[in-house]
Design an enzyme around this catalytic site. Structure first.
Site, PDB file in Angstrom:
ATOM      1  N   ASP A  50       1.240  -1.364   0.046  1.00  0.00           N
ATOM      2  CA  ASP A  50      -0.186  -0.516   0.576  1.00  0.00           C
ATOM      3  C   ASP A  50       0.538   1.389  -0.618  1.00  0.00           C
ATOM      4  OD1 ASP A  50      -1.990   1.634   0.253  1.00  0.00           O
ATOM      5  OD2 ASP A  50      -2.624   0.625   1.479  1.00  0.00           O
ATOM      6  N   PHE A  51       0.045   2.060  -0.746  1.00  0.00           N
ATOM      7  CA  PHE A  51       1.305   3.337  -0.826  1.00  0.00           C
ATOM      8  C   PHE A  51       1.713   3.987   0.899  1.00  0.00           C
ATOM      9  CE2 PHE A  51       0.306   5.606  -5.140  1.00  0.00           C
ATOM     10  CZ  PHE A  51      -0.253   4.636  -5.442  1.00  0.00           C
TER      11      PHE A  51
END
Length: 699
Positions: free
Chosen positions: A249-250
């Site tokens: 995920d970012f």
């Protein structure tokens, strides 16, 4: 050559520097934690949306690898400005359809638009579960039930990937809350993890061939999800046979060598950890091997070759906004849930006279798009509630007139709304909740004192309907005063048309509740139990959430505790009535043999409609909740007609319908004993039961 052989040859031809450049996204590296302290998530994603990609290497023929968010439509994507797309209903709403064909059509729109816009990866579907009703990202996830979530997720994934777009299941795993998501540790027993929270991901891998998985922010048992080998390698690859790649995920990547060694393959959106300095240092001190770096790249390149993405030129086209909007409208009309309809107030007469729409601006002035955060869609167009109702009434050749009163968020002009309700022939009250990534709700109440708004407006006019536009279940302390309540959800661009279609009976609502609505917050699994949510800070210094409720989550919690919900899982009314009869269960000898459930569904009312036949199973094992959903089928029936339904429950299916996790066998096992099969139209209404004697089976 096969896609994997091509990927291996490509990696073999790369220099070390080229390999490292392909391990991460191309966004400028920032201190995400400081940035979030200074601004909100939406501003941050607006600022950096242009760089949602991996840089191209032209001399090797590696294209710019374009990535877009998108559980609810093509969201934040690579390019400036971010691509505009069809704003679809929220994922929680899609699950209310209890219809995998609807899910396929939903995924088809998303996959088509992702391909048209020249993007390679669609970050979705999200298949975490609704453990609490207040989680900020529930709108991106399907439901509280793992089988329903997995079934819908599989259909969406297959449809997306049919357009040669990589689908990415997320957020792996137990990212079931937004509170302290960058720091929180989730403590969960293995059988609970397997039977509930991992199950939809297992279905994505085995039944849909999902090409990518996104690893979550949170810790799992004290280890960051991006570094947890047990889930990333032992389960995902060794047990399930996953052949795709894992993306962070970012900003969820927290290390270099530990993450890649555990099974993370790709860091997004920048190179905070998988940069040249860190990777070369890890190779030098042998905490990382070059073969492990190669493995990560081969996994991603294999999927790119699988879908022909190296050969495809970047040539973004134009989305057919009206055609896809029409699909969104059709889907939206099949997912709304009729929660209450005393005295058959709904559907409204098309010649009802003077109709007053009343509500706060977010719900009565504009189409309710929902989905705050990185998945927010920039819509190609929208239909407001007023315009949508006028369009539908015009098509019905109606004589009715429609006016609107916008109630201030502080209710300062509530008296104006009361006067409008007194003089109108019909009142439509619009209220709701728009949740957002990055923050959980404080409680399950609608914001801006909307409960008081509804309480004071209900009772003024007997012809009053409440339309809820929610992205989570909400409390309804005013419910006894409301003649009719329709849960329309955050509908997206076609909000105005969909709600009007439903109110005037152009379409008969057929949605079912995908996540239980509690009567009061004290009925929830976390009430009075802070260790369950929001967690407690222990010696390590970070918050710890303990899933100590075990398998008693969602409707399983309410049934095991003997708590009557306001609206239970699977519940939903119709403008007609149905009878489920002639129920029979065929169970051949042998633990592996499929069980066949047959029934007839008769429409005993005045209009055509759809009912969902639901099959639940009672498992004779200590610690198991009373029921688990194992099958469902939506059937459309004309007035006075009957339709036969045949549903198969396969013990060998990926969702392990009869299975429980056995610690000794380290596998799902079907325990011998007397199982109960329940058939009905909601978890709390299963009048048809059959006992089934089952022998033991492992696997």
């Amino acid at each position: 050559m096969s896609p994997r052989e091509r990927a291996e040859q490509l990696v073999e031809a790369m220099t070390l520097e080229q390999k490292i450049a392909q391990l991460h996204g191309a966004m400028e590296t920032i201190d995400i934690y400081s940035a979030l302290a200074e601004t909100d998530l939406e501003e941050l994603t607006d600022q950096f949306q242009v760089e949602r990609h991996v840089a191209a290497i032209e001399e090797l023929g590696i294209p710019r690898f374009r990535i877009t968010n998108g559980p609810v439509g093509v969201g934040r994507g690579d390019g400036m400005p971010s691509p505009r797309a069809t704003s679809l209903p929220m994922t929680i709403a899609l699950a209310a359809g209890f219809d995998v064909e609807l899910a396929r059509r939903y995924g088809d729109v998303i996959g088509s638009e992702t391909a048209t816009l020249g993007q390679h990866v669609l970050e979705g579907p999200g298949v975490c579960l609704h453990r609490t009703t207040i989680a900020g990202r529930n709108f991106e996830y399907f439901s509280e039930d793992p089988y329903l979530s997995g079934s819908m997720g599989v259909a969406v994934t297959r449809a997306i990937q049919a357009h040669d777009v990589i689908a990415m299941g997320k957020h792996y795993v137990v990212n079931d809350q937004e509170y302290e998501r960058f720091r929180v540790d989730i403590e969960v027993d293995e059988h609970v993890l397997r039977e509930l929270y991992l199950l939809p991901f297992e279905m994505l891998v085995k039944d849909a061939g999902v090409a990518a998985i996104m690893s979550a922010y949170n810790r799992v048992r004290g280890v960051y999800a991006t570094e947890y080998r047990h889930t990333l390698t032992d389960i995902l690859r060794t047990e399930w046979g996953f052949e795709g790649y894992v993306q962070s995920d970012f900003w969820s990547c927290r290390s270099c060598a530990p993450a890649i060694n555990a099974g993370l393959d790709h860091e997004m959106p920048d190179a905070k950890w998988l940069n040249e300095t860190n990777v070369k240092a890890a190779l030098q001190d042998t905490s990382l091997e070059i073969e492990t770096v190669d493995r990560a790249l081969v996994r991603r390149f294999t999927q790119m070759f699988r879908f022909g993405q190296f050969e495809r030129p970047y040539a973004p086209g134009e989305i057919d906004a009206r055609a896809h909007g029409a699909v969104s409208r059709e889907i939206g009309s099949q997912i709304a849930v009729l929660l209450k309809n005393d005295r058959a107030v709904l559907p409204l007469d098309k010649d009802a006279g003077a109709i007053a729409l009343i509500g706060q601006s977010a719900f009565v002035d504009e189409a309710c798009l929902g989905g705050g955060g990185s998945s927010k869609v920039d819509p190609l167009y929208t239909v407001t509630p007023l315009d949508g109702m006028r369009d539908v009434l015009r098509d019905l050749e109606s004589s009715a007139t429609v006016t609107k009163v916008t109630v201030a968020d502080d209710l300062s002009n509530l008296d104006d709304a009361k006067r409008a309700a007194e003089t109108a022939d019909v009142v439509v009250l619009m209220a709701g909740l728009i949740a957002t990534e990055g923050a959980d709700q404080r409680d399950p109440n609608m914001l801006n004192d909307q409960n008081r708004m509804l309480d004071e407006l209900l009772g003024i006019n007997p012809a009053t309907v409440v339309v809820l536009k929610d992205s989570n279940p909400v409390l309804m302390p005013w419910i006894d005063k409301a003649p009719a309540v329709l849960e329309a959800w955050n509908q997206g661009a076609e909000d105005g048309h969909v709600v009007a279609d439903l109110l005037f009976g152009v379409v008969n609502p057929s949605g079912k509740v995908p996540t239980t609505y509690p009567r009061v917050e004290d009925d929830t699994l976390y009430a009075g139990r802070p260790e369950r949510y929001p967690g407690t800070v222990e010696e390590a210094g970070y918050p710890v959430i303990r899933y100590s409720e075990g398998l008693e989550m969602g409707y399983r919690w309410f049934q095991a505790q003997g708590i009557e919900p306001l609206f239970g899982f699977g519940f939903g009314l119709s403008y007609t009535t149905f009878e489920i009869a002639d129920v029979s269960v065929s169970a051949p000898d042998g633990a592996n043999a499929p069980v066949t459930v047959t029934a007839s569904v008769t429409n005993t009312g005045p209009v055509s409609g759809a009912e969902v036949v639901q099959v639940y199973l009672g498992v004779p094992e200590a610690g198991q909740p009373p029921k688990r959903l194992v099958a469902f089928q939506k059937v459309f029936v004309e007035p006075g007609a009957s339709e036969s339904v045949t549903i198969t429950v396969d013990p060998m299916a990926t969702n392990h319908p009869f299975g429980v996790w056995d610690y000794t066998a380290q596998s799902f096992v079907t325990k011998p004993g007397e199982y109960t099969i329940y058939i009905g139209n909601s978890a709390d209404n299963t009048p048809h039961t059959t006992l089934l004697i089952v022998a033991e089976r492992i696997g």
